[in-house]
Write an enzyme that holds these catalytic residues in place. Sequence first.
Site, mmCIF file in Angstrom:
data_model
loop_
_atom_site.group_PDB
_atom_site.id
_atom_site.type_symbol
_atom_site.label_atom_id
_atom_site.label_comp_id
_atom_site.label_asym_id
_atom_site.label_seq_id
_atom_site.Cartn_x
_atom_site.Cartn_y
_atom_site.Cartn_z
ATOM 1 N N GLY A 1 0.902 -1.174 -0.073
ATOM 2 C CA GLY A 1 0.059 -0.008 -0.070
ATOM 3 C C GLY A 1 0.871 1.251 0.134
ATOM 4 N N ARG A 2 0.152 2.449 -0.237
ATOM 5 C CA ARG A 2 0.654 3.692 -0.157
ATOM 6 C C ARG A 2 0.041 4.727 0.735
ATOM 7 N NH1 ARG A 2 4.245 5.432 -3.777
ATOM 8 N NH2 ARG A 2 3.687 3.339 -5.242
ATOM 9 N N GLY A 3 0.797 5.468 1.354
ATOM 10 C CA GLY A 3 0.276 6.340 2.167
ATOM 11 C C GLY A 3 0.774 7.799 1.942
ATOM 12 N N GLY B 1 4.770 7.853 2.473
ATOM 13 C CA GLY B 1 5.564 6.621 1.903
ATOM 14 C C GLY B 1 4.463 5.674 1.388
ATOM 15 N N GLN B 2 5.149 4.281 1.113
ATOM 16 C CA GLN B 2 4.772 3.213 0.763
ATOM 17 C C GLN B 2 5.179 1.872 1.782
ATOM 18 O OE1 GLN B 2 6.025 2.534 -3.333
ATOM 19 N NE2 GLN B 2 7.915 3.437 -2.911
ATOM 20 N N ASP C 1 -4.142 9.750 14.074
ATOM 21 C CA ASP C 1 -4.901 9.187 12.838
ATOM 22 C C ASP C 1 -5.347 7.905 13.241
ATOM 23 O OD1 ASP C 1 -5.629 9.197 10.264
ATOM 24 O OD2 ASP C 1 -3.680 8.255 9.526
#
EC number: 2.7.11.1
Length: 1196
Positions: free
Chosen positions: A206-208, A211-212, A324
Amino acid sequence: MAPVYEGMASHVQVFSPHTLQSSAFCSVKKLKVEPSSNWDMTGYGSHSKVYSQSKNIPPSQPASTTVSTSLPIPNPSLPYEQTIIFPGSTGHIVVTSASSTSVTGQVLGGPHNLMRRSTVSLLDTYQKCGLKRKSEEIENTSSVQIIEEHPPMIQNNASGATVATATTSTATSKNSGSNSEGDYQLVQHEVLCSMTNTYEVLEFLGRGTFGQVVKCWKRGTNEIVAIKILKNHPSYARQGQIEVSILARLSTESADDYNFVRAYECFQHKNHTCLVFEMLEQNLYDFLKQNKFSPLPLKYIRPVLQQVATALMKLKSLGLIHADLKPENIMLVDPSRQPYRVKVIDFGSASHVSKAVCSTYLQSRYYRAPEIILGLPFCEAIDMWSLGCVIAELFLGWPLYPGASEYDQIRYISQTQGLPAEYLLSAGTKTTRFFNRDTDSPYPLWRLKTPDDHEAETGIKSKEARKYIFNCLDDMAQVNMTTDLEGSDMLVEKADRREFIDLLKKMLTIDADKRVTPIETLNHPFVTMTHLLDFPHSAHVKSCFQNMEICKRRVNMYDTVNQSKTPFITHVAPSTSTNLTMTFNNQLTTVHNQAPTTSSATLSLANPEVSILNYQSALYQPSAASMAAVAPRSMPLQTGTAQICARPDPFQQALIVCPPGFQGLQASPSKHAGYSVRMENAVPIVTQAPGAQPLQIQPGLLAQQAWPGGAQQILLPPAWQQLTGVATHTSVQHAAVIPETMAGTQQLADWRNTHAHGSHYNPIMQQPALLTGHVTLPAAQPLNVGVAHVMRQQPTSTTSSRKSKQHQSSVRNVSTCEVTSSQAISSPQRSKRVKENTPPRCAMVHSSPACSTSVTCGWGDVASSTTRERQRQTIVIPDTPSPTVSVITISSDTDEEEEQKHAPTSTVSKQRKNVISCVTVHDSPYSDSSSNTSPYSVQQRTGHNGTNTLDTKGGLENHCTGNPRTIIVPPLKTQASEVLVECDSLGPAISASHHSSSFKSKSSSTVTSTSGHSSGSSSGAIAYRQQRPGPHFQQQQPLNLSQAQQHMAADRTGSHRRQQAYITPTMAQAPYTFPHNSPSHGTVHPHLAAAAHLPTQPHLYTYTAPTALGSTGTVAHLVASQGSARHTVQHTAYPASIVHQVPVSMGPRVLPSPTIHPSQYPAQFAHQTYISASPASTVYTGYPLSPAKVNQYPYI
């Protein structure tokens, strides 16, 4: 299962490989393209946000991904089909699972660079690929970037190590495998190198925003890890440093105890910071999606809430804000093996509370606190708001406030909960974005802008995305009501919903200063389940207890497994040419990968196959998770569990001795007729100077004769405390009685704190004939062996001093026997991590058959009130599959406020008077159904508060309300410090309950225990208790019944509190009274109130001890069961150095039936029956109890 990526705005083209590759995967990847996708993975903007392009799709239905952690054996002979993602027509990719058992398993990609513009959270192993709920705007500028195939690149410097820097400049990122956004250009099967390990990239996860995340194989091991590769863009460099520092701080805490993701190490790869984490299974959002967004029952929400609240409690104590928290950042560790075991991930947005800045963009919008929306100062309370939104979403199956914009978000909140307070709106820096002030009014008030007004000002159209629109939060209790519950189960569900809504409203309080804290959340009745005490017979309640089993403290295998691992290392990187590797010192390896070898010599049982389920058998109790536990590093802990498989124990005798720290040895399957014995680690009996030898276990102690079969149980002497290797452990985990030779020479606090306990214990275990005496038992009768402890009175010239101090004694019972029903081959785990000076607070009933995990779990409750009035109850709950009733009573009072007032000034007053320890429980035959009624009425005892009450400086509060279940009168504790005489009743409806805890100088008051009326039979019982939270709640920890601990005041000057071991029958029965009429005990005040005798109720059995016990001992009373025509007793022969000579008198008052008078049966026990003993401290007397119905093996 492997990743399932939906919503990719691309199609797949498969190319054959140019060369054969060797990798951790031995199978090829096949991709299936399905048309008509509703979700778009394209688009990334300044915040890497994505929304659905389809207008008719709800904005909160992203795709899910699931990943298997299985790792096939490398096989270089199998080719790979390379997978490259190109932009193309709309469709979504379904990637089938990578199987470890079939060559048709799939691998994503080949040696090509693979980049996907998905928008996922930082450390989510599975992220939804549609809606990114943290986004604000939509920018569809690019979809997927194609990277040319090239072999893995490893850049070496002069030293031969990978170039690693903490921060880089934009110029550096241009030539270090990064794109303009700072993302690392990922290459399939690329090797990422730290200074100590190498990781091979297996697949993209996944990617955020920062970063990833990639799934990697740690070469040379069978470990799969998740590596988060941060962007090296300057705008993210600072936050990356903050995340690294926060993870470094958290690495000093127990990730398993506090339920956050375990970070292994941090290193640099091509100017990108890489964080290595443990691999987790599935996030809560994907779990909801997998279940089609169906509401989650409260019994499953509760353990999730408890675990996340525990994590927030730890973060709050460290002054950290997660910032978060959302379902995507709460990960299920292993849903199949550990249901609803979760951990908090993604600290990429975390910050220290002192660095919190107003108007900072934080939190995903659905879970954004009002203070963030309004631009108010904020603190850790924003995480509690997020958690409230999360549990509401689990309850509804849909976000509570799914605002498409911040305006919609605050509009939803205001419509359901009302407008924020005037002072909040006036102080907010962003209030005017959403609210208008009515200037025409003499008292100008804020009002929410209408959707049209907001749209006219901002151009953002308001949307309605809510599935449920509530006028108030109380209305939530009416939705999704289950229809398959009947009778009491429906009442339980309604009561549970009331408590859930009550807690939810406290968590979603708009004013952050009034919002509930993590500690208060853990102490709320919804979490502690005190509101379920009125339904002990309900199967629904039993299920709730079982689900909370996952919240127990976990064994910290790091102390024994990872001692050889690299400690926390930080290499400062002043330039780009300097290497940096940061190894987090927190559980570097999962317990199922490395475990201590099996060694019967050290009583260590290591089972790597099932060690992941190795939990403490201590019952969870709120706020106990705040204790940092330190396991003895000198003794290996077992990691096997009887719930998964039963393995032959290292001893093939009929009697198994389990020292503390090594509890839970499984009984051999071939010994169904033998004894599965658990050593109750209650009280070390110290009768020698501190120089006594440490405990040695000799083989002769375990060589026992084959005892008759049946459901039999035995409590071994609690003085068997220590192994030799434990002496080096500095944290004291046992309560000790002060030896007489030590009492006059050394202050208690000094002795308690400065010496390792291993050298203070009497080496009575070294006597080979300790258990050689054969106990003859009927095969059909279970055996209960009770242990009562007393400290011998020391004749001194300062008796008057003791008298004057006697009224300050505090009655304390900090240990109970655990009576459970379990198969002989299914012994629960009993390992425990212990911290010094943490009081035992709770107990657990663990009942499970072979190869099953049916656990009844309960925990104490720390009340928010600070009064001295506390309540305790014995909870009787059904426990499957065994119908045997187990009753556990917990009593653990903390008198820290009083103990802190004075330091001990008299060494003589530390000795105890002659006191009898009694436990009274009811006992009756059980049936296989859960509707067997216990017909014993509750006895009210009032008007005795002045009879035997002493003048204490602090006073006594003699008012307590509720129904009594069981009352324990523990021994007196005499100390010089000023402590109240307290005895908390287990039932709240006892007026003047403290009368039973008042003592004169040489008199002991006896209390009658009444069995509370319960509407159904029970096979498990947990005593809940409410305590006031003192200023030292961090010193509280779950009590493992086989390893009770010692409590000390925070100032480390309080006296020792000795723990008592009690045995309770396994059948529910009538109450019994134990008045002791002896000169040494003075006047007896039994305060008896006889209950009405029902046809099936036995008479109140009264055991008298007319002969003076003097100052030499005590006796444990166990009563014969109802309906037994003969009451026989056999006394076990013990060596003279163990037991006192104590008269045991059981006269004709012991009647088998309430209708039979003493004249009909002669005395069945001779008066003045002496057990061969010496002045030690304990008596072991066994009386047969109710006939055994099934071949169960209760553990004590």
